[in-house]
Scaffold this active site. Structure first.
Site, PDB file in Angstrom:
ATOM      1  N   SER A 194     -21.287 164.189  39.746  1.00  0.00           N
ATOM      2  CA  SER A 194     -21.613 162.786  39.644  1.00  0.00           C
ATOM      3  C   SER A 194     -20.469 161.869  40.076  1.00  0.00           C
ATOM      4  CB  SER A 194     -22.027 162.440  38.222  1.00  0.00           C
ATOM      5  OG  SER A 194     -20.982 162.729  37.343  1.00  0.00           O
ATOM      6  N   LYS A 210     -13.731 155.877  38.283  1.00  0.00           N
ATOM      7  CA  LYS A 210     -15.180 156.083  38.158  1.00  0.00           C
ATOM      8  C   LYS A 210     -15.763 155.067  37.172  1.00  0.00           C
ATOM      9  CE  LYS A 210     -18.423 159.868  37.047  1.00  0.00           C
ATOM     10  NZ  LYS A 210     -18.511 161.301  36.708  1.00  0.00           N
ATOM     11  N   SER A 252     -18.991 167.866  37.629  1.00  0.00           N
ATOM     12  CA  SER A 252     -18.947 166.572  38.313  1.00  0.00           C
ATOM     13  C   SER A 252     -17.619 166.097  38.861  1.00  0.00           C
ATOM     14  CB  SER A 252     -19.508 165.492  37.374  1.00  0.00           C
ATOM     15  OG  SER A 252     -20.888 165.728  37.191  1.00  0.00           O
TER      16      SER A 252
END
Lengths: 103, 95, 485
Positions: C151, C76, C175
């Site tokens: 997210s 990420k 997330s």
């Protein structure tokens, strides 16, 4: 600090006023490294050579408090015959200025 | 709690984010909607509850007073938006 | 041997150690598939040529003692990676190249992992659909036009689409778990303090936690034991005895008490979620667990409390993005003007909304009514869990109130987007570990997840329960490769 209250009270127009005087003293702790980062505190170095990633507030950087500074704060308190609290908390104030990288 | 345009302008100043009037209106609507949702907390009586500041019961870690980060000026300045070898350059601050 | 990119992490590690495949072949396979998958928009930065070189170097001098020997991994874009652009999905960091590495990613590289690239995410981890990213939406491999969740949307999508054998995300309000649930993958949010936050772009410091996202529980356990280390550079890192989670993994959960919290049965809960939960309870029983009804009375106040605490902390953490030291800078007439324009132009709408919300609740006159109140409610929520854990070993709930929704469907109303986190948020507020495993499909054939919440530092227990249930559930993700060019 204990005191005899009456010495600090003034009465005027049926109102009682208490005198309170505070001194804000800034005294630099003579530590090797900074309060929240491991950068040097030596005076007179070239600009930005004693700035760490934490000091410059890079993304993901985290402060870790200096043990010596905490000890000095406690010693100062003892020297002033103050009460040393066993539990203390930090409150963080935010404001924007060019020399305050964290904001 | 109703958030009006005046409040939006105030928060905008505090957080240093400029907002034009149209965006401010939309923000006010969104924030009011969020606040209606948040107001639910007022249903709870929390008079004798200690605020939770840390999820883990732990003592703050103390770092040994030793210099570890030494002269990384180049690294510090590498991502700087305005080029300068020694300093960060910003618009004039002092008149 | 099945196709490289379809293999689990455990299978790949085995095959590399047995010299059935090389790191170069493996890395090439994931790169090739990544190059054909531009329509998913999961990559913000690809580091493919560097990855290939590292893979070749590994093959020249292989170390098979490592836990991730020559394994290519994409992460990420919230993890700072040394000399590789790190954007946090934001314009304000769109040109930022960190001169340092996050502890979590360093742990991965130390075990032989190789960086493939940085994955798309909601801007500054604020979002539940990967629609707030400056770099555009990430698409879900499950179906065209579907959100992958957020997210960590890019991470979940890349994982489910077989562009990376495993990945890491971050979880502040759900997330990792929510996108895992939406994409039919496994996602673990460890106990707060388990993984170091050093080098992770901070959103809400008392809630953020990095964690593994994987195709199955065994892979998840392996990555967790690699990334979870005590770190002196993070004051909130906890020094506790960490298991070798994958070695100690067992599906024997006989006698474990699993709590079912009645307050999670929310008004208007879709029947398929209700049915999934019932099915999950049955599976847990079949595995030998004992089901106990419990109450978490303050559950309904978790989301409002979160939407005070998280934005408040975000407003403080994001105060550093001012255009002075790094990142995007807008020209201003004076310093204040520069700040205002930089932050207005550099941040997206959701981020600005949350910063302003946070600034407001911390401002003079409102601090007690909102922030302090929220912290007190947080204590009540944590106490609920502490009380429940006197009776049970873990708690079973659905991961999300629905399956993935369409891109654009929830954009108009911030609150309806926030409601996605209703089952995940209490866990972050209490700092507990929780794992989401795929457990079924909705009427449209989209994945649904179940969440197992554990006691603090008891990751082994929830991994075991997840492992046992996974075996019984036998979930198969139906990936059609619709996006491949």
């Amino acid at each position: 600090m204990k005191k005899d209250n009456s010495e600090y009270l003034i009465t005027r127009d049926n109102n009682i006023y208490e005198v309170v005087i505070g001194l804000e003293v800034h005294a630099q702790v003579i530590s090797n490294s900074k309060l929240f980062s491991s950068s040097s505190t030596t005076f007179g170095a070239e600009p930005n050579t004693q700035v760490s990633l934490v000091d410059a507030a890079f993304p993901g950087m985290l402060p870790v408090i200096n043990e010596y500074c905490v000890k000095q704060a406690i010693k100062t308190g003892i020297g002033l015959k103050a009460q040393i609290n066993k539990r203390s908390v930090f409150d963080r104030k935010n404001y924007f200025y060019a020399d305050l990288p964290q904001g | 709690m109703t958030i009006d345009l005046k409040t939006i302008k105030h928060i905008s100043k505090l957080s240093r984010i400029s907002v034009d009037d149209e965006k401010a209106k939309k923000l006010a609507v969104d924030m009011n909607s969020i606040f209606d949702f948040i107001e639910k907390l007022n249903e709870l009586n929390t008079e004798n509850v200690e605020p939770l500041t840390s999820v883990v019961e732990t003592m703050l870690k103390l770092r040994v007073d030793k210099v570890i980060s030494k002269d990384i000026r180049e690294k510090i300045l590498k991502n700087s938006p305005e080029d300068n070898e020694d300093f960060f350059v910003v618009p004039r601050v002092v008149e | 041997m099945s196709e490289i990119t379809s293999q689990t992490l455990t299978e790949l590690v085995e095959n590399i150690k047995n010299k059935n495949i090389s790191s170069e072949e493996t890395t090439k396979a994931f790169i090739k598939r990544g190059e054909k998958s531009k329509d998913l928009n999961v990559y913000i930065t690809q580091d493919f040529s560097s990855a290939l070189n590292k893979a070749k170097d590994f093959d020249k001098n292989p170390n098979f003692e490592l836990k991730l020997p020559g394994i290519p991994i994409a992460v990420k874009d919230l993890f700072c990676t040394n000399k590789v652009k790190t954007t946090a999905g934001s314009k304000i960091l769109s040109n930022f190249i960190p001169p340092y590495e996050s502890t979590v990613t360093q742990n991965i590289w130390n075990e032989g992992g190789i960086l493939l690239g940085k994955l798309n995410c909601d801007e500054f981890a604020m979002g539940s659909s990967n629609e707030t990213s400056f770099f555009g939406n990430a698409q879900s491999p499950i179906d065209k036009g579907l959100v992958p969740g957020g997210s960590s949307g890019g991470s979940a999508s890349a994982l489910a689409a077989n562009l990376t054998p495993i990945t890491i995300g971050t979880d502040t309000g759900g997330s990792i778990r929510q996108p895992a649930s939406f994409t039919g993958t496994v996602g673990l949010k460890p106990t707060y303090g388990s993984c170091s936050r050093y080098g992770i772009v901070a959103f809400a410091s008392s809630l953020d936690q990095a964690g593994p996202m994987s195709k199955n529980v065994k892979d998840c356990a392996l990555l967790q034991e690699i990334i979870s280390t005590y770190d002196e550079k993070d004051s909130t890192s906890i020094d506790f005895k960490r298991n070798e989670y994958s070695k100690d993994l067992t599906s024997n959960i006989k006698g474990k008490k699993i709590g079912i919290p009645k307050e999670y049965r929310v008004d208007g809960m879709p029947k398929e979620i209700e049915d999934l939960w019932t099915k999950g309870i049955e599976y847990a029983k079949v595995c030998g667990a004992e089901i106990v009804d419990i109450s978490l009375p303050h559950t309904n106040y978790a989301l409002p409390a979160y939407y005070i605490v998280a934005p408040a902390e975000a407003s403080s953490n994001l105060a550093r993005y001012d255009g002075v030291k790094y990142g995007y800078r807008s020209k201003g007439e004076n310093l204040i003007d520069m700040y205002e324009k930089t932050r207005s132009e550099g941040f997206g709408d959701e981020v600005k909304r949350r910063i302003m919300l946070g600034t407001y609740v911390l401002s003079s006159g409102y601090y007690d009514a909102y922030y302090l109140k929220a912290q007190k409610v947080r204590k009540l929520i944590k106490d609920d869990f502490d009380e429940a854990y006197k009776k049970v070993d873990a708690i079973l709930t659905p991961s999300t109130p629905s399956a993935a929704f369409k891109i654009g469907e929830k954009n108009n109303d911030p609150v309806s987007m926030y409601l996605n986190d209703i089952f995940t948020v209490p866990v972050n507020l209490a700092g507990l570990p929780a794992i989401s495993i795929p457990a079924g499909l909705d009427v449209k054939g989209y994945p649904l997840g179940l969440q197992i919440i554990g006691k603090a530092f008891d990751e082994q227990n929830i991994l075991n329960i997840a492992y046992a249930m996974e075996e019984k559930i036998e979930f198969k993700n139906k990936i059609t490769d619709w996006w491949i060019k």
